[in-house]
Design a protein around this motif. Structure first.
Motif, short mmCIF file in Angstrom:
data_model
loop_
_atom_site.label_atom_id
_atom_site.label_comp_id
_atom_site.label_asym_id
_atom_site.label_seq_id
_atom_site.Cartn_x
_atom_site.Cartn_y
_atom_site.Cartn_z
N PHE A 106 0.85 -1.19 0.00
CA PHE A 106 0.00 0.00 0.00
C PHE A 106 0.89 1.24 0.00
O PHE A 106 1.90 1.31 0.70
N LEU A 107 0.45 2.25 -0.76
CA LEU A 107 1.13 3.54 -0.80
C LEU A 107 0.36 4.53 0.07
O LEU A 107 -0.87 4.59 0.02
N PHE A 108 1.09 5.30 0.88
CA PHE A 108 0.50 6.34 1.71
C PHE A 108 1.11 7.68 1.32
O PHE A 108 2.33 7.84 1.31
N LEU A 109 0.25 8.65 1.01
CA LEU A 109 0.69 10.00 0.64
C LEU A 109 -0.07 11.01 1.49
O LEU A 109 -1.31 10.97 1.56
N PHE A 129 -3.64 5.12 0.21
CA PHE A 129 -4.35 5.94 1.18
C PHE A 129 -3.79 7.36 1.10
O PHE A 129 -2.58 7.55 1.00
N LEU A 130 -4.68 8.36 1.18
CA LEU A 130 -4.27 9.75 1.17
C LEU A 130 -4.57 10.37 2.53
O LEU A 130 -5.68 10.20 3.07
N ILE A 131 -3.57 11.05 3.10
CA ILE A 131 -3.67 11.59 4.45
C ILE A 131 -3.78 13.11 4.38
O ILE A 131 -2.91 13.79 3.83
N THR A 132 -4.85 13.64 4.94
CA THR A 132 -5.05 15.09 5.03
C THR A 132 -5.55 15.42 6.44
O THR A 132 -5.89 14.52 7.21
N HIS A 133 -5.60 16.68 6.76
CA HIS A 133 -6.23 17.07 8.02
C HIS A 133 -7.71 17.36 7.79
O HIS A 133 -8.58 16.74 8.38
N TYR A 134 -7.98 18.29 6.90
CA TYR A 134 -9.37 18.63 6.59
C TYR A 134 -10.06 17.52 5.79
O TYR A 134 -9.43 16.87 4.94
N PRO A 135 -11.35 17.34 6.00
CA PRO A 135 -12.13 16.55 5.03
C PRO A 135 -12.12 17.26 3.68
O PRO A 135 -12.14 18.49 3.62
N LEU A 136 -12.10 16.50 2.61
CA LEU A 136 -12.12 17.10 1.26
C LEU A 136 -13.57 17.38 0.87
O LEU A 136 -14.13 16.75 -0.03
#
Length: 617
Positions: free
Chosen positions: A124-127, A164-171
């Motif tokens: 799995f790739l995590f960005l 998986f994409l990691i952000t703070h805010y919901p998109l």
């Protein structure tokens, strides 16, 4: 027998990759470590201890708001606690690291290694990447260069690699202004889910169809229990559980890792509405450049050119008539404060801890002054002296021709981002320490300090650009009040919450009126002459919820304004009547720079630079 053996081998080969991908990780978010409150650190320590005692957890993701105020001390404390983990962890920024950032967001990269995250785990790739906003109060925003990076990493990954994409805010609309740019960029790849926080609660969303998992905060809940999220990847499924300290995990969501939740085509979410441009067809773009880099400062106008600083540290000169780029100069880190030019010198500060003076014609370095911290403040030049504040507690007056420091005041208690006002032999500016400062223009000595009994750093009069007329200084602040302060003594003359204004103020060219945006739809006008708050007019411009610190500016009887969602507007400054509105994007438009009653220059956090004209003939 041989055929049976081959079948068994094939079956084992088919099963092994599936079982090898099984793993568990922890998702932490919104730790809000604060130098003023020990409780968040206590909560995070408990979470770290429990994770260390669970060998099943293979790594940890921290999805932003590690600190309360984005300061070096709190971020360092968060780092020290997370360093106790006996397994890898990966952290991205939250809005508390980007909006309130004395370092111009540079501390986070220094402490945690990068503003982005990239790693692989069992196929799995995590960005992970920043969702803003940077310094200005606005919706979240993913800058163009981060979207380009995201597309590059995904395109270079193995075909169909689960990610998986990691952000703070919901998109989501209302959280990130250009969510659709992100979802459209990634939807052709095998995105399993976004992971994030911000809401301090367990929630599941779909961002243009792409799954989005939002985690509770590590902070203790109403039952006094700190907690976090456990995510189990098992065969073809993803299981999401809330884990309170010393309690069994409770699963609240599951997702298939084989089902496709979205298509490669554009999503079905409601995208920004640009129909307002059809209502005012006489507004035209004379030119517009897309820089591909976030811009957080207004353009500085000088003779026939404008000067623009950007998030990559470039100060660029553009020709006004056609937008042609003439030259650019590279600082060592991002430029957030608005530059200013005079006498053939353009001056700006950068997050690399320097203040620069460049030749306005060719961009050649004339002089450079080192500060002891990032320089985030905007510049005001008066009588060949540049006035600028930094994050090192020092406010400086600099001779723009020689680069020599004329004086410096080193008692500022918070970092400075505002544009100073120079008037009546005083230099007036706010800082993120609840204080409005008035210094002697010639010596830098204190004339007065105003605090207005405002408590709490987040309510400081620090983003507003003050204006003055009739012996009064006018500001608005995050307490949603407009205030008139004696220019002579620093005493409060009047303060009103009659209109829900925030961090924007403007002055009419004849010094008779002041203007501000409210936090819902309207622009208001008050008298600058009276010693009581006299409301003159209000206009419903229809821009919705609004809290961006972009100042109203009057030119030749036209009041120009802009918003956090790409809208610009022009009003009759005497009556408030709407002349025109125009939308160029969906991100924050910085304070506008009008050329006359029909033409206005703009920059946007989406990277746009341009010139609009209202052709009313």
């Amino acid at each position: 027998m041989k055929k049976t053996l081959i079948s068994i081998i094939c079956l084992v080969c088919a099963i092994l990759p599936m079982s090898a991908q099984d793993f568990t990780f922890a998702l932490l978010t919104d730790t809000h470590i604060s130098k003023h409150n020990p409780a968040p650190a206590e909560d995070l320590n408990k979470v770290v201890t429990e994770i260390n005692n669970n060998p099943k957890i293979e790594f940890v993701i921290v999805s932003g708001d590690l600190s309360e105020e984005g300061d070096f001390t709190s971020l360092s404390q968060a780092k020290a606690i997370l360093a106790k983990l006996n397994k890898p962890y990966y952290a991205v920024l939250g809005n508390h690291e980007t909006k309130w950032t004395e370092s111009g967001m540079t501390d986070f990269g220094k402490i945690f290694g990068s503003e982005r995250v990239k790693f692989e785990h069992k196929g799995f790739l995590f960005l992970g990447f920043n969702t803003g906003p940077l310094l200005r109060m606005a919706d979240g925003h993913v800058v163009p260069q981060d979207i380009s990076w995201l597309e590059k990493e995904l395109s270079e990954a193995p075909i169909n690699q689960p990610t998986f994409l990691i952000t703070h805010y919901p998109l989501l609309k209302g959280d990130v202004d250009n969510w659709y740019d992100v979802t459209n960029a990634v939807r052709k790849y095998n995105i399993k889910s976004f992971l994030g926080g911000h809401y301090h609660s367990n929630r599941f969303f779909q961002y243009d169809g792409i799954p989005g998992i939002i985690s509770r905060s590590t902070l203790r809940d109403k039952d006094n229990n700190p907690g976090y999220t456990l995510i189990d990847v098992v065969n073809d499924s993803l299981y999401v559980s809330e884990k309170k300290i010393n309690q069994a995990p409770i699963q609240w969501k599951s997702l298939s890792l084989t089902e496709k939740y979205y298509t490669k085509e554009s999503g079905n979410d409601i995208y920004p509405d640009f129909s307002v441009n059809n209502e005012y067809p006489l507004v035209k773009k004379i030119w517009m450049n897309k820089s591909g880099v976030g811009i957080y400062s207004s353009p500085a106008l000088y003779k026939k050119n404008i000067y623009v600083g950007d998030d990559m540290g470039y100060l660029s000169a553009y020709r006004i008539k056609d937008g042609k780029k003439l030259w650019q100069f590279k600082a060592e880190h991002r430029i957030l404060g608005t530059p200013e030019a005079d006498n053939n010198v353009v001056v700006f500060g950068a997050a690399d801890k320097h203040i620069y003076g460049l030749n306005a014609n060719n961009g050649k370095l004339l002089w450079k002054i080192k500060a002891n911290a990032p320089v985030l403040g905007a510049v005001t030049i008066h009588n060949n002296i540049a006035f600028i504040g930094a994050s090192d507690g020092v406010f400086r007056a600099i001779d723009i021709l020689s680069g020599n420091i004329v004086w410096q005041y080193n008692q500022v208690k918070g970092y400075v981002e505002t544009k100073p006002l120079v008037t009546d032999n005083k230099v007036i500016f706010g800082a993120w320490d609840n204080t409005l400062y008035a210094l002697n223009e010639q010596t830098g000595e204190v004339e007065w300090l105003w605090t207005g009994d405002i408590k709490g750093m987040h309510f400081s009069p620090a983003a507003v650009w003050p204006v003055a007329a009739h012996g009064k200084v006018f500001i608005t602040d995050p307490k949603r009040a407009m205030t008139a302060i004696s220019l002579q003594s620093g005493e409060t003359i009047w303060r009103t919450n009659q209109s829900m204004v925030r961090e924007t103020i403007g002055l009419s060219e004849d010094n008779q009126r002041i203007y501000s945006k409210t936090m819902n739809d309207s622009v208001v006008c008050y008298s600058a002459e009276t010693d009581i708050p006299e409301h003159l007019w209000s206009t419903d411009v229809g821009f919705g919820y609004e809290h961006a610190p972009s100042m109203p500016i009057e030119k030749e009887g036209v009041l120009y304004g802009s918003t956090k969602n790409g809208l610009m507007f022009a009003l009759n400054s005497t009556t408030g009547q709407i002349i025109w509105k125009h939308k160029v994007g969906n991100s924050l438009i910085n304070t506008l720079v009008p050329l006359d009653k029909n033409r206005v220059l703009f920059t946007a956090t989406g990277g746009e630079i341009g010139l609009l004209e209202y052709k009313n003939k």
